[in-house]
Motif scaffolding. Structure first.
Motif, PDB file in Angstrom:
ATOM      1  N   ALA A 196      -6.257  -3.274   0.298  1.00 59.18           N
ATOM      2  CA  ALA A 196      -5.075  -4.142   0.194  1.00 59.18           C
ATOM      3  C   ALA A 196      -4.526  -4.140  -1.229  1.00 59.18           C
ATOM      4  CB  ALA A 196      -5.441  -5.555   0.630  1.00 59.18           C
ATOM      5  N   ILE A 197      -5.427  -4.137  -2.230  1.00 57.99           N
ATOM      6  CA  ILE A 197      -4.986  -4.099  -3.631  1.00 57.99           C
ATOM      7  C   ILE A 197      -4.258  -2.796  -3.918  1.00 57.99           C
ATOM      8  CG2 ILE A 197      -5.812  -3.968  -6.004  1.00 57.99           C
ATOM      9  CD1 ILE A 197      -8.063  -5.895  -5.181  1.00 57.99           C
ATOM     10  N   HIS A 198      -4.827  -1.670  -3.462  1.00 56.15           N
ATOM     11  CA  HIS A 198      -4.181  -0.375  -3.671  1.00 56.15           C
ATOM     12  C   HIS A 198      -2.816  -0.333  -2.997  1.00 56.15           C
ATOM     13  CE1 HIS A 198      -7.498   1.178  -5.808  1.00 56.15           C
ATOM     14  NE2 HIS A 198      -8.288   1.501  -4.785  1.00 56.15           N
ATOM     15  N   GLN A 199      -2.729  -0.924  -1.815  1.00 52.62           N
ATOM     16  CA  GLN A 199      -1.458  -0.914  -1.103  1.00 52.62           C
ATOM     17  C   GLN A 199      -0.401  -1.720  -1.847  1.00 52.62           C
ATOM     18  OE1 GLN A 199      -1.572  -2.667   2.824  1.00 52.62           O
ATOM     19  NE2 GLN A 199       0.097  -1.389   3.536  1.00 52.62           N
ATOM     20  N   ARG A 200      -0.788  -2.879  -2.390  1.00 51.74           N
ATOM     21  CA  ARG A 200       0.158  -3.690  -3.161  1.00 51.74           C
ATOM     22  C   ARG A 200       0.603  -2.968  -4.425  1.00 51.74           C
ATOM     23  NH1 ARG A 200      -3.350  -8.005  -1.662  1.00 51.74           N
ATOM     24  NH2 ARG A 200      -4.367  -7.933  -3.720  1.00 51.74           N
ATOM     25  N   LYS A 201      -0.344  -2.305  -5.108  1.00 54.54           N
ATOM     26  CA  LYS A 201       0.005  -1.557  -6.308  1.00 54.54           C
ATOM     27  C   LYS A 201       0.954  -0.422  -5.982  1.00 54.54           C
ATOM     28  CE  LYS A 201      -4.113  -2.494  -9.127  1.00 54.54           C
ATOM     29  NZ  LYS A 201      -5.302  -1.884  -9.776  1.00 54.54           N
ATOM     30  N   SER A 202       0.704   0.262  -4.853  1.00 50.60           N
ATOM     31  CA  SER A 202       1.563   1.371  -4.456  1.00 50.60           C
ATOM     32  C   SER A 202       2.976   0.895  -4.165  1.00 50.60           C
ATOM     33  CB  SER A 202       0.967   2.058  -3.224  1.00 50.60           C
ATOM     34  OG  SER A 202       1.808   3.095  -2.768  1.00 50.60           O
ATOM     35  N   LYS A 203       3.103  -0.241  -3.476  1.00 53.16           N
ATOM     36  CA  LYS A 203       4.426  -0.789  -3.182  1.00 53.16           C
ATOM     37  C   LYS A 203       5.133  -1.190  -4.465  1.00 53.16           C
ATOM     38  CE  LYS A 203       3.547  -2.539   1.489  1.00 53.16           C
ATOM     39  NZ  LYS A 203       3.474  -3.764   2.331  1.00 53.16           N
ATOM     40  N   SER A 204       4.373  -1.783  -5.402  1.00 56.77           N
ATOM     41  CA  SER A 204       4.966  -2.212  -6.667  1.00 56.77           C
ATOM     42  C   SER A 204       5.454  -1.010  -7.470  1.00 56.77           C
ATOM     43  CB  SER A 204       3.945  -2.992  -7.488  1.00 56.77           C
ATOM     44  OG  SER A 204       4.467  -3.352  -8.754  1.00 56.77           O
ATOM     45  N   THR A 205       4.660   0.072  -7.490  1.00 53.61           N
ATOM     46  CA  THR A 205       5.054   1.295  -8.223  1.00 53.61           C
ATOM     47  C   THR A 205       6.296   1.908  -7.611  1.00 53.61           C
ATOM     48  OG1 THR A 205       2.758   1.718  -8.847  1.00 53.61           O
ATOM     49  CG2 THR A 205       4.289   3.569  -8.946  1.00 53.61           C
ATOM     50  N   ASN A 206       6.337   1.970  -6.279  1.00 50.88           N
ATOM     51  CA  ASN A 206       7.498   2.546  -5.584  1.00 50.88           C
ATOM     52  C   ASN A 206       8.764   1.722  -5.836  1.00 50.88           C
ATOM     53  OD1 ASN A 206       5.935   4.588  -4.563  1.00 50.88           O
ATOM     54  ND2 ASN A 206       5.518   3.532  -2.597  1.00 50.88           N
TER      55      ASN A 206
END
Length: 213
Positions: A196-206
């Motif tokens: 879930a943390i990786h997914q949030r970081k990925s969305k934030s980067t995108n």
């Protein structure tokens, strides 16, 4: 009849029809039956319905004095057995109840029950209750009484109750299995949290890259 919650035979009655509108009532912890009107018995039970309580009409099992088999579970896995001769609703000459005897999951006496519980009944229960298998408690148990013999002579089993709290004591063989289930649950929870943390970081980067573009 039994209350929806109880222990040690508290709140369990054997009720049989007598003459007229009377019934013969025997409380599980009292070996002296009483004859009374059915309405009187139900009036005595009024307190059992307070706070959305209930009484369960459970068919009497004639073989109950042959013993109750407790199946200790961890998630969907059987981790041990407890066998105890039942003295509730027994005649006075039956004497006191002996202690429950514990054994591991490989006890040869109960392998058919183990197979039915693991392969059929537990999966059916989770589907009926709309539960994920991992939602089953790390430790819980299911108590079974012996039902009528099948035509081929095999024992049948009747679910007495399920306990999901105050389950101890447990067989000596059970703690390692309980620890393994707990470890698996913790690892799975950690992996979900990390994903879930990786997914949030990925969305934030995108989102940042889209804004810069």
């Amino acid at each position: 009849m039994k209350r929806d919650r109880g222990n040690a035979g508290i709140g369990v009655w054997k009720v049989e029809r007598a003459a007229g509108g009377d019934v013969v009532v025997q409380e599980a912890r009292d070996r002296q039956p009483r004859v009374m009107a059915l309405d009187t018995f139900m009036a005595e039970r009024a307190a059992d319905f307070v706070d959305a309580g209930a009484l369960i009409d459970q068919p009497f099992q004639a073989r109950h004095l042959e013993g109750m088999i407790r199946c200790y579970m961890s998630g969907g896995r059987l981790v041990g057995f407890g066998h105890q001769l039942v003295r509730a609703l027994a005649p006075p000459e039956a004497g006191p109840a002996p202690p429950r005897l514990y054994s591991g999951p490989d006890d040869a006496r109960f392998q058919r029950l183990r197979s039915l519980l693991g392969r059929e009944w537990t999966p059916q229960m989770t589907r009926l209750l709309d539960l994920e298998p991992d939602a089953l408690p790390v430790i819980w148990d299911a108590d079974f009484l012996l039902g009528p013999k099948a035509p081929d002579g095999e024992d049948t089993y009747v679910l007495c109750e399920i306990n999901a709290s105050s389950v101890f004591p447990i067989p000596d063989e059970a703690p390692d299995a309980l620890a393994e289930t707990m470890l698996q649950r913790l690892v799975a929870a950690r992996d979900r949290s990390t994903a879930a943390i990786h997914q949030r970081k990925s969305k934030s980067t995108n989102s940042v890259a889209g804004a810069n573009a």
